[in-house]
Write an enzyme that holds these catalytic residues in place. Structure first.
Site, PDB file in Angstrom:
ATOM      1  N   HIS A  57      71.339  71.965  14.236  1.00 14.63           N
ATOM      2  CA  HIS A  57      71.796  72.468  12.948  1.00 14.63           C
ATOM      3  C   HIS A  57      72.379  71.305  12.153  1.00 14.63           C
ATOM      4  O   HIS A  57      72.784  70.285  12.720  1.00 14.63           O
ATOM      5  CB  HIS A  57      72.850  73.545  13.141  1.00 14.63           C
ATOM      6  CG  HIS A  57      72.329  74.796  13.771  1.00 14.63           C
ATOM      7  ND1 HIS A  57      73.040  75.979  13.748  1.00 14.63           N
ATOM      8  CD2 HIS A  57      71.182  75.071  14.441  1.00 14.63           C
ATOM      9  CE1 HIS A  57      72.349  76.915  14.359  1.00 14.63           C
ATOM     10  NE2 HIS A  57      71.223  76.394  14.802  1.00 14.63           N
ATOM     11  N   GLU A  59      75.220  71.002  10.661  1.00 14.83           N
ATOM     12  CA  GLU A  59      76.605  70.712  11.037  1.00 14.83           C
ATOM     13  C   GLU A  59      76.672  69.905  12.329  1.00 14.83           C
ATOM     14  O   GLU A  59      77.462  68.963  12.436  1.00 14.83           O
ATOM     15  CB  GLU A  59      77.404  72.012  11.216  1.00 14.83           C
ATOM     16  CG  GLU A  59      77.560  72.827   9.948  1.00 14.83           C
ATOM     17  CD  GLU A  59      76.497  73.903   9.796  1.00 14.83           C
ATOM     18  OE1 GLU A  59      76.769  74.885   9.084  1.00 14.83           O
ATOM     19  OE2 GLU A  59      75.396  73.770  10.373  1.00 14.83           O
ATOM     20  N   CYS A  87      77.354  78.969  11.537  1.00 13.11           N
ATOM     21  CA  CYS A  87      77.055  79.934  12.590  1.00 13.11           C
ATOM     22  C   CYS A  87      78.130  79.814  13.678  1.00 13.11           C
ATOM     23  O   CYS A  87      78.957  78.903  13.638  1.00 13.11           O
ATOM     24  CB  CYS A  87      75.667  79.658  13.167  1.00 13.11           C
ATOM     25  SG  CYS A  87      75.611  78.178  14.214  1.00 13.11           S
ATOM     26  N   CYS A  90      78.210  76.267  15.332  1.00 10.13           N
ATOM     27  CA  CYS A  90      78.722  75.202  14.473  1.00 10.13           C
ATOM     28  C   CYS A  90      80.203  75.381  14.159  1.00 10.13           C
ATOM     29  O   CYS A  90      80.941  74.400  14.059  1.00 10.13           O
ATOM     30  CB  CYS A  90      77.891  75.129  13.203  1.00 10.13           C
ATOM     31  SG  CYS A  90      76.174  74.620  13.532  1.00 10.13           S
TER      32      CYS A  90
END
Length: 161
Positions: A57, A59, A87, A90
């Protein structure tokens, strides 16, 4: 707390989300920048599809890069700007990294409505005891693992984090 700097950095995160989703097609529209002392020290965007890695991701990539840039696992003093609300994975990584603040653009509901990204099942599952979760958990050889934990606890040169 909204400043022109916040707007500048969140716009960069949104631009990185465009790169991920619409230009390079590496994954969903998720982009991130991490800022310290008013300067971007790391950027990342979603590469789940390109790298075939569900943890890639924006992040996560930005946090990894920021830690390398600062040569530290502690990002205290840093702000994470992300194109969408983090999410569960993260958000937890932001906690572990000790970020000062998270600024996001789109909400979890927006990611669900426009991209079919739905983390509801994860949030719901984590509320259950481990033995009642969707992915079965099994405890095994705890006594052996505790021996390592005890040695770690006694280690004089252990680095706390």
């Amino acid at each position: 707390m909204d400043s022109s700097d916040d707007r500048q950095f969140i716009r960069r995160a949104i631009e990185l989300s465009r790169v991920a989703a619409l230009e390079e097609c590496t994954g969903g529209p998720f982009g991130t920048v991490i800022v310290k002392d008013g300067k971007i020290i790391a950027e990342g965007y979603n590469k789940v599809v390109a790298e075939k890695d569900p943890t890639w991701h924006g992040e996560m990539e930005a946090i990894r890069k920021a830690c390398k840039s600062l040569n530290s696992f502690d990002l205290n003093g840093c702000v994470l700007y992300t194109s969408a609300e983090p999410c569960p994975m993260c958000a937890a990584a932001a906690w572990w990294a000790r970020l000062d603040r998270i600024v996001y653009a789109a909400r979890v509901e927006d990611a669900h409505q426009y991209g079919d990204f739905d983390d509801t099942a994860i949030y719901d599952d984590l509320r259950h005891p481990s033995q009642n979760r969707k992915i079965p958990y099994q405890e095994l050889l705890r006594e052996e693992a505790i021996l390592v934990w005890q040695a770690y606890q006694a280690k004089a040169d252990r680095i706390a984090y």
